[in-house]
Write a protein that holds these residues in place. Structure first.
Motif, PDB file in Angstrom:
ATOM      1  N   GLU A 274       0.808  -1.217   0.000  1.00  0.00           N
ATOM      2  CA  GLU A 274       0.000   0.000   0.000  1.00  0.00           C
ATOM      3  C   GLU A 274       0.842   1.268   0.000  1.00  0.00           C
ATOM      4  O   GLU A 274       0.321   2.363   0.209  1.00  0.00           O
ATOM      5  N   MET A 275       2.138   1.103  -0.255  1.00  0.00           N
ATOM      6  CA  MET A 275       3.032   2.253  -0.154  1.00  0.00           C
ATOM      7  C   MET A 275       3.808   2.481  -1.440  1.00  0.00           C
ATOM      8  O   MET A 275       4.122   1.540  -2.181  1.00  0.00           O
ATOM      9  N   ILE A 276       4.120   3.753  -1.671  1.00  0.00           N
ATOM     10  CA  ILE A 276       5.047   4.164  -2.729  1.00  0.00           C
ATOM     11  C   ILE A 276       6.350   4.558  -2.051  1.00  0.00           C
ATOM     12  O   ILE A 276       6.354   5.342  -1.101  1.00  0.00           O
ATOM     13  N   TYR A 277       7.456   4.008  -2.536  1.00  0.00           N
ATOM     14  CA  TYR A 277       8.772   4.350  -1.999  1.00  0.00           C
ATOM     15  C   TYR A 277       9.568   5.088  -3.068  1.00  0.00           C
ATOM     16  O   TYR A 277       9.498   4.745  -4.257  1.00  0.00           O
ATOM     17  N   ALA A 278      10.321   6.102  -2.648  1.00  0.00           N
ATOM     18  CA  ALA A 278      11.191   6.847  -3.559  1.00  0.00           C
ATOM     19  C   ALA A 278      12.357   7.426  -2.772  1.00  0.00           C
ATOM     20  O   ALA A 278      12.231   7.738  -1.585  1.00  0.00           O
ATOM     21  N   ARG A 279      13.491   7.546  -3.440  1.00  0.00           N
ATOM     22  CA  ARG A 279      14.674   8.111  -2.772  1.00  0.00           C
ATOM     23  C   ARG A 279      14.508   9.616  -2.628  1.00  0.00           C
ATOM     24  O   ARG A 279      14.139  10.310  -3.575  1.00  0.00           O
ATOM     25  N   ASN A 280      14.793  10.104  -1.427  1.00  0.00           N
ATOM     26  CA  ASN A 280      14.729  11.547  -1.179  1.00  0.00           C
ATOM     27  C   ASN A 280      15.992  12.197  -1.740  1.00  0.00           C
ATOM     28  O   ASN A 280      17.094  11.962  -1.257  1.00  0.00           O
ATOM     29  N   SER A 281      15.828  13.009  -2.784  1.00  0.00           N
ATOM     30  CA  SER A 281      16.986  13.593  -3.467  1.00  0.00           C
ATOM     31  C   SER A 281      17.518  14.844  -2.793  1.00  0.00           C
ATOM     32  O   SER A 281      18.491  15.428  -3.262  1.00  0.00           O
ATOM     33  N   LYS A 282      16.897  15.278  -1.695  1.00  0.00           N
ATOM     34  CA  LYS A 282      17.320  16.525  -1.046  1.00  0.00           C
ATOM     35  C   LYS A 282      18.100  16.292   0.242  1.00  0.00           C
ATOM     36  O   LYS A 282      18.188  17.173   1.077  1.00  0.00           O
ATOM     37  N   ARG A 283      18.668  15.109   0.417  1.00  0.00           N
ATOM     38  CA  ARG A 283      19.501  14.877   1.581  1.00  0.00           C
ATOM     39  C   ARG A 283      20.953  15.105   1.206  1.00  0.00           C
ATOM     40  O   ARG A 283      21.451  14.520   0.248  1.00  0.00           O
ATOM     41  N   LYS A 284      21.626  15.987   1.970  1.00  0.00           N
ATOM     42  CA  LYS A 284      22.992  16.384   1.658  1.00  0.00           C
ATOM     43  C   LYS A 284      24.005  15.439   2.288  1.00  0.00           C
ATOM     44  O   LYS A 284      23.676  14.623   3.135  1.00  0.00           O
ATOM     45  N   GLY A 285      25.251  15.620   1.869  1.00  0.00           N
ATOM     46  CA  GLY A 285      26.344  14.853   2.448  1.00  0.00           C
ATOM     47  C   GLY A 285      26.326  13.396   2.066  1.00  0.00           C
ATOM     48  O   GLY A 285      26.916  12.561   2.743  1.00  0.00           O
ATOM     49  N   GLY A 286      25.649  13.035   0.974  1.00  0.00           N
ATOM     50  CA  GLY A 286      25.626  11.650   0.528  1.00  0.00           C
ATOM     51  C   GLY A 286      24.722  10.751   1.344  1.00  0.00           C
ATOM     52  O   GLY A 286      24.740   9.526   1.192  1.00  0.00           O
ATOM     53  N   LYS A 287      23.916  11.321   2.242  1.00  0.00           N
ATOM     54  CA  LYS A 287      23.045  10.520   3.087  1.00  0.00           C
ATOM     55  C   LYS A 287      21.895   9.946   2.272  1.00  0.00           C
ATOM     56  O   LYS A 287      21.253  10.635   1.495  1.00  0.00           O
ATOM     57  N   GLU A 288      21.644   8.650   2.434  1.00  0.00           N
ATOM     58  CA  GLU A 288      20.559   7.977   1.728  1.00  0.00           C
ATOM     59  C   GLU A 288      19.309   7.975   2.611  1.00  0.00           C
ATOM     60  O   GLU A 288      19.365   7.626   3.786  1.00  0.00           O
ATOM     61  N   GLU A 289      18.179   8.368   2.011  1.00  0.00           N
ATOM     62  CA  GLU A 289      16.917   8.376   2.749  1.00  0.00           C
ATOM     63  C   GLU A 289      15.785   8.054   1.796  1.00  0.00           C
ATOM     64  O   GLU A 289      15.751   8.545   0.668  1.00  0.00           O
ATOM     65  N   THR A 290      14.874   7.201   2.243  1.00  0.00           N
ATOM     66  CA  THR A 290      13.747   6.792   1.411  1.00  0.00           C
ATOM     67  C   THR A 290      12.460   7.408   1.944  1.00  0.00           C
ATOM     68  O   THR A 290      12.188   7.357   3.145  1.00  0.00           O
ATOM     69  N   LYS A 291      11.694   7.981   1.033  1.00  0.00           N
ATOM     70  CA  LYS A 291      10.396   8.553   1.394  1.00  0.00           C
ATOM     71  C   LYS A 291       9.318   7.477   1.279  1.00  0.00           C
ATOM     72  O   LYS A 291       9.407   6.582   0.436  1.00  0.00           O
ATOM     73  N   ARG A 292       8.284   7.618   2.123  1.00  0.00           N
ATOM     74  CA  ARG A 292       7.143   6.692   2.089  1.00  0.00           C
ATOM     75  C   ARG A 292       5.861   7.490   1.904  1.00  0.00           C
ATOM     76  O   ARG A 292       5.555   8.363   2.700  1.00  0.00           O
ATOM     77  N   ILE A 293       5.136   7.172   0.838  1.00  0.00           N
ATOM     78  CA  ILE A 293       3.861   7.841   0.589  1.00  0.00           C
ATOM     79  C   ILE A 293       2.804   6.753   0.341  1.00  0.00           C
ATOM     80  O   ILE A 293       3.021   5.876  -0.511  1.00  0.00           O
ATOM     81  N   PRO A 294       1.709   6.780   1.060  1.00  0.00           N
ATOM     82  CA  PRO A 294       0.687   5.744   0.846  1.00  0.00           C
ATOM     83  C   PRO A 294      -0.038   5.929  -0.488  1.00  0.00           C
ATOM     84  O   PRO A 294      -0.087   7.038  -1.034  1.00  0.00           O
ATOM     85  N   ILE A 295      -0.582   4.830  -1.004  1.00  0.00           N
ATOM     86  CA  ILE A 295      -1.429   4.923  -2.202  1.00  0.00           C
ATOM     87  C   ILE A 295      -2.786   5.425  -1.735  1.00  0.00           C
ATOM     88  O   ILE A 295      -3.578   4.706  -1.129  1.00  0.00           O
ATOM     89  N   THR A 296      -3.041   6.695  -2.001  1.00  0.00           N
ATOM     90  CA  THR A 296      -4.246   7.373  -1.498  1.00  0.00           C
ATOM     91  C   THR A 296      -5.452   7.045  -2.390  1.00  0.00           C
ATOM     92  O   THR A 296      -5.300   6.511  -3.503  1.00  0.00           O
ATOM     93  N   PRO A 297      -6.666   7.374  -1.920  1.00  0.00           N
ATOM     94  CA  PRO A 297      -7.868   7.150  -2.756  1.00  0.00           C
ATOM     95  C   PRO A 297      -7.786   7.859  -4.104  1.00  0.00           C
ATOM     96  O   PRO A 297      -8.341   7.366  -5.094  1.00  0.00           O
ATOM     97  N   MET A 298      -7.087   8.985  -4.161  1.00  0.00           N
ATOM     98  CA  MET A 298      -6.968   9.704  -5.430  1.00  0.00           C
ATOM     99  C   MET A 298      -6.032   8.980  -6.405  1.00  0.00           C
ATOM    100  O   MET A 298      -6.227   9.052  -7.625  1.00  0.00           O
ATOM    101  N   LEU A 299      -5.017   8.285  -5.886  1.00  0.00           N
ATOM    102  CA  LEU A 299      -4.063   7.591  -6.746  1.00  0.00           C
ATOM    103  C   LEU A 299      -4.518   6.187  -7.114  1.00  0.00           C
ATOM    104  O   LEU A 299      -4.146   5.674  -8.175  1.00  0.00           O
ATOM    105  N   ARG A 300      -5.354   5.588  -6.292  1.00  0.00           N
ATOM    106  CA  ARG A 300      -5.736   4.186  -6.474  1.00  0.00           C
ATOM    107  C   ARG A 300      -6.288   3.874  -7.862  1.00  0.00           C
ATOM    108  O   ARG A 300      -5.951   2.808  -8.438  1.00  0.00           O
ATOM    109  N   PRO A 301      -7.121   4.706  -8.488  1.00  0.00           N
ATOM    110  CA  PRO A 301      -7.644   4.363  -9.819  1.00  0.00           C
ATOM    111  C   PRO A 301      -6.572   4.239 -10.908  1.00  0.00           C
ATOM    112  O   PRO A 301      -6.832   3.659 -11.967  1.00  0.00           O
TER     113      PRO A 301
END
Length: 408
Positions: free
Chosen positions: A298-325
């Motif tokens: 039920e989740m969308i994962y994407a790399r957060n491109s705004k983390r400095k210093g080479g730090k890796e971070e993944t964003k989590r966004i749920p599949i909302t009712p608007m995106l589900r269709p």
């Protein structure tokens, strides 16, 4: 009256001089007694040393040591020449402690401090030559590189050594182009110490005069970081930009699409752009993050491109009712570059919107639907500060629950 005073002072000086001579005589007598005692002690001591308080025989003498031709031939070439020509000689010290004899050979020169000890002089020489050979086989110590002092060379040194590790690849690429196109042609090989605030002000003013306020801000920021690094390298004491007038450019974060424009976008776009625009519209990911999108449950994962210093971070966004269709677990995300996405988007809106407006639209709708701020920040990949990032770990269930509110 004056003669009487002078006579009195001269009398005092004469008396003091007599006392000094008397004391000197006493010191001489004491030295003679001690010298006689030492000579007598030397004559009657069985080992030729002097008597210590513990009645141990102690002797410590230092001499210049010379090497035979055979011994010289065993030395490394560099040292062989030095000792053969008497450019420098090693010192040998003979120590006698009771019945124990020890020879120490020491050589100090050009950063070397070689010392060899042995019960016999021949053994000490052998050890000393071995240590000379070992000193030649040691790896050379690393030498710190010379830091450039001119603007062009120092700026490239800063970029290639430090900045490349601190910013995202796309940011680094853009900054490097600006450095080569605008800054290096302007400052050239001018020594950093000779760059004045007036010279910097002229550059900023010339860019502003062309109406390029955003470019002026970017140039100012890049110069500021470069001069700060020069200060940290002790190349300059003050930042010439400290007194340069600069009107900060207010960045525009885009304009949200209306609900009708959302519908028009998704009805008009063809696949795979229709699905990609729907993901951008209802997750708020940045154009350069599309390539990292993954669907997991039920989740969308994407790399957060705004983390400095080479730090890796993944964003989590749920599949909302608007995106589900527009998306399912079987949906395959077709990879498209940011430029391809922009071209397809611009073809639909003809310049009335930009691709980044999808992110602005998503955040606006989240606020309108009363999604909690903490969840919004997690979706957008915003930083909550060092403390907030360290102590906040929102569970998926909470993010999914808040995401259900995005339904309009």
């Amino acid at each position: 009256m004056e003669n009487q005073f002078i006579l009195s002072q001269l009398t005092s000086i004469a008396a003091a001089t007599s006392e000094i001579e008397r004391q000197n005589s006493s010191v001489k007598n004491a030295l003679c007694v001690l010298l006689g005692y030492i000579k007598a002690d030397n004559q009657f001591s069985p080992q030729g040393g002097s008597l210590s308080q513990d009645n141990l025989i102690v002797s410590d003498t230092t001499d210049i040591l010379e090497f035979t031709e055979k011994e010289l031939s065993k030395m490394p070439k560099e040292f062989r020449k030095i000792f053969k020509t008497n450019d420098v000689r090693a010192h040998v010290r003979k120590r006698i402690r009771g019945n124990s004899v020890n020879f120490e050979i020491r050589y100090r020169r050009k950063g070397l401090n070689i010392s060899a000890n042995a019960p016999t002089l021949e053994a000490a020489k052998t050890k000393f030559i071995q240590k000379l050979q070992e000193s030649q086989n040691r790896p050379a110590l690393p030498v710190a590189p010379n830091v450039p002092t001119t603007f062009d060379k120092f700026a490239m040194y800063y970029f290639e050594t430090f900045r490349i590790r601190k910013v995202q690849p796309n940011t680094y690429k853009k900054d490097l182009i600006r450095l080569r196109v605008q800054l290096i042609p302007y400052f050239g090989n001018l020594p950093l110490k000779e760059i004045t605030p007036q010279y910097c002000q002229m550059l900023i003013d010339s860019i502003v005069a062309e109406g390029k306020h955003k470019t002026a801000s970017e140039v100012f920021s890049l110069l500021n970081q470069t001069f700060k690094m020069a200060i940290r390298h002790n190349l300059i004491q003050h930042n010439p930009l400290d007194i340069v007038y600069h009107e900060k450019h207010e960045s525009k974060h885009g304009k949200a699409l209306t609900v009708d424009e959302e519908k028009y976008l998704l009805d008009t776009a063809e696949e795979p752009f229709r699905t990609l625009f729907a993901i951008g519209l209802y997750t708020g990911i940045r154009p350069n993050e599309y390539a990292t999108v993954q669907i997991v449950g039920e989740m969308i994962y994407a790399r957060n491109s705004k983390r400095k210093g080479g730090k890796e971070e993944t964003k989590r966004i749920p599949i909302t009712p608007m995106l589900r269709p527009y998306i399912t677990e079987e949906t395959v995300i077709v990879k498209k570059s940011p430029d391809q996405l922009r071209d397809a988007f611009n073809a639909i809106f003809n310049g009335n919107h930009k691709l980044y407006d999808l992110r602005t639209t998503f955040y606006t709708r989240c606020k309108m639907c009363d999604i909690a701020e903490a969840a919004r920040d997690e979706y957008m990949g915003h930083s909550s500060g060092i403390l907030g990032n360290s102590y906040t770990d929102l569970p998926d269930d909470y993010l999914i629950k808040e995401g259900q509110k995005l339904n309009y």
